[in-house]
Design an enzyme around this catalytic site. Structure first.
Site, short mmCIF file in Angstrom:
data_model
loop_
_atom_site.label_atom_id
_atom_site.label_comp_id
_atom_site.label_asym_id
_atom_site.label_seq_id
_atom_site.Cartn_x
_atom_site.Cartn_y
_atom_site.Cartn_z
N SER A 38 0.95 -1.37 -0.13
CA SER A 38 -0.07 0.04 0.11
C SER A 38 0.75 1.40 0.06
O SER A 38 0.46 2.14 0.79
CB SER A 38 -0.92 -0.11 1.03
N CYS A 42 3.99 7.14 -6.92
CA CYS A 42 3.76 8.67 -7.47
C CYS A 42 4.73 9.38 -6.41
O CYS A 42 5.28 10.42 -6.68
CB CYS A 42 2.65 9.20 -7.61
#
Length: 564
Positions: A38, A42
């Site tokens: 998780s 980016c």
């Protein structure tokens, strides 16, 4: 019900949490071969650059927090090596202990993502060559930068990750060169819009070598030599391969699942694969493009998370469908913001769509309120129907707002002229009473009803210079003197009515100004005085940016940068 999920980053983690919210009794096991789950891909370049200082901030959840909140078993450093659809089991290797075991499932979700494209080039395994895809990759680069103190870097590839990393390395003081075979950066942009990005990077000292092919790498003392086809090699203290990603589908292929575009996993709109009870989501699958209707690879976090939720719904007995992706995206390039949605002009033409476009250069907010900066917008539409196909915006503040409004309008099926009717929030620090999105709608309405005709930057070179048409520049004398297109006569728009006798009747008039507004006003004056008039879409500002980019690209070492 027992659900096994392969991959615990975007789509896999989202699906795991959604399954638990829908079914408290399901057993959910996630196998992730890296050491983290998780996490935000980016954000990785910003940890390299020190903008994000705590590595724990890169991960939204940990295996421990997932267990506490959702009772999901997150098995990091566990690699699934085979899928056995016939007996509903997977083979798993514990990468720390070496143990190999089988795990059975009732439902299986594949979320393996994509892997960095690794060309088979000489020297591609050198120690100072990096890729950036996982948290481990990020930590490796950050450690190298802190320990070795490199002074220069070559980045092979100019996509999102490549540009974000170029910015962060440049901010650390490294000399950065981007090399790639395509002649423009950021493939979702059309070439003329990418020119603004090129200019920004060059202004910040990033050297661009576009249209060049990397042929290999060699160790040269403590440096790496980057071998280029037909050019002198480059030398750098580190090299990052960022030439793109490839769907990680070897497991699916070996299991006999049907594959699709570029080797991706084929799925239907319920995210089901060709095998019963096996679903797939994220960068490894080809999803329907909302605009073209064709299958496409769209490696973005938004689609992966939505697909994970949809797969989870269906695993739990629901009936959710994925309606496609527009590829909406945004990126920071130093102080500039670049955003896109839908398809670009090149893609539209390849798909056989008869398209046209409008350009506009509005300020982000009311011009009289301090601090307003210009953005450049390109909105693409289908001729005849004025169906919105895509949009690209390059600017500063307010870019993300406008691209999201346009993306929403496209999804809702609005036509270009209907943008004028949108009731958008206005206050001087944030917008103008006629928002840039409204302005795009006004422009397309004028084209739809014949109030104005237009021509584009690519048409300029073919305009006749034999006197059969009039080429008119309606900017001020000072603007014209600072730079203009050869062959264009200068009559400022505020003098045009009095100087109409200088224009020969019966000749079509092609009009330009700085952004397209004054030339539009001139066209309305001319049209009502019997002239056939064409307005230059985008203005001299767009033309000059394209021309400067072309000139810079033709120089081996543009912008005064010396060869190292």
């Amino acid at each position: 019900m027992k659900v096994v999920i392969i991959g615990g980053v975007a789509g896999g983690a989202t699906a795991a949490a959604r399954i638990r919210r829908l079914d408290e009794t399901a057993e959910v096991v996630v196998f992730e071969r890296s050491g983290f789950v998780s996490y935000a891909n980016c954000g990785l370049p910003y940890y390299v650059g020190g903008v994000i200082t705590d590595p724990e901030e890169l991960t939204l959840q940990t295996p421990e927090s997932f267990w506490r909140r959702f009772r999901v078993k997150m098995r990091v450093r566990h690699e699934v090596t085979a899928i056995h659809p016939e007996r509903k089991a997977v083979t798993v290797r514990n990468l720390d202990s070496g143990e190999v075991f089988e795990e059975v499932y009732d439902k299986l979700l594949l979320s393996p993502g994509a892997k960095p494209t690794m060309p088979e080039l000489p020297g591609a395994k050198l120690d100072k060559l990096f890729t950036l895809r996982t948290v481990e990759d990020t930590l490796r680069i950050r450690t190298f930068v802190e320990r070795e103190g490199p002074k220069s870097a070559v980045l092979a590839g100019g996509g999102y990750i490549g540009l974000e990393l170029a910015e962060n390395l440049r901010e650390l003081g490294l000399a950065v060169t981007i090399v790639q075979r395509p002649k423009q950066l950021l493939n979702p942009l059309d070439a003329e819009m990418a020119a603004f990005v090129h200019a920004k990077l060059r202004k910040h000292g990033v050297r661009l070598m576009l249209g060049h092919s990397v042929e290999g790498f060699e160790q040269d003392g403590s440096a790496v030599k980057v071998l280029l086809k037909g050019e002198e090699p480059l030398k750098a203290d580190m090299v990052v391969l960022a030439i793109g990603v490839t769907p990680d589908t070897q497991l699916a292929k070996e299991a006999g699942l049907e594959l699709g575009v570029k080797g991706s996993i084929a799925v239907n709109d319920r995210m089901e694969t060709s095998a019963p009870d096996i679903y797939a989501v994220g960068d490894a699958v080809a999803a329907r493009h909302f605009i073209t209707g064709e299958k496409a690879l769209i490696s973005l976090a938004g689609p992966a998370n939505k697909q994970g939720r949809i797969a989870a719904d269906n695993i739990c007995g629901g009936d959710s469908v994925y309606r496609g992706s527009q590829g909406s995206s945004v990126i920071k390039v130093f102080d500039m913001t670049v955003a896109t949605t839908g398809i670009n002009e090149q893609t539209a033409k390849k798909a056989g769509i008869d398209c046209d476009k409008v350009y506009l250069s509005p300020a982000a907010h009311a011009a009289y309120y301090p601090g307003g900066r210009v953005m450049t917008m390109k909105v693409l539409y289908e001729k005849g129907t004025f169906r919105l196909l895509g949009a690209q915006i390059v600017g500063y503040e307010g870019v993300d707002k406008r691209i999201d409004v346009l993306a929403t309008a496209m999804h809702a099926g609005l036509t270009g002229p209907q943008l004028k009717d949108l009731d958008l929030a206005y206050a001087p620090p944030y917008s103008s009473a006629k928002d840039p999105v409204n302005m795009a709608g006004f422009m397309m309405e004028n084209l739809a009803n014949g109030t104005v005709k237009q021509f584009h930057w690519e048409d300029v070179a073919n305009l006749p210079r034999d006197g059969s048409v009039t080429l008119l520049d309606t900017r001020t004398v000072r603007e014209y003197a600072a730079g203009h297109i050869d062959g264009f006569l200068n009559i400022p728009v505020d003098e045009l009515r009095e100087r109409l006798p200088e224009l020969e009747a019966g000749r079509p008039v092609y009009v330009i100004c700085q952004s397209g507004l004054r030339s539009y006003i001139a066209c309305r004056i001319l049209a009502q005085n019997g002239f056939v008039c064409y307005n230059f879409s985008g203005g001299y500002r767009l033309y000059e940016t394209i021309d400067k980019d072309r000139c810079a690209a033709e120089q081996a070492f543009p912008c005064g940068m010396e060869k190292r």
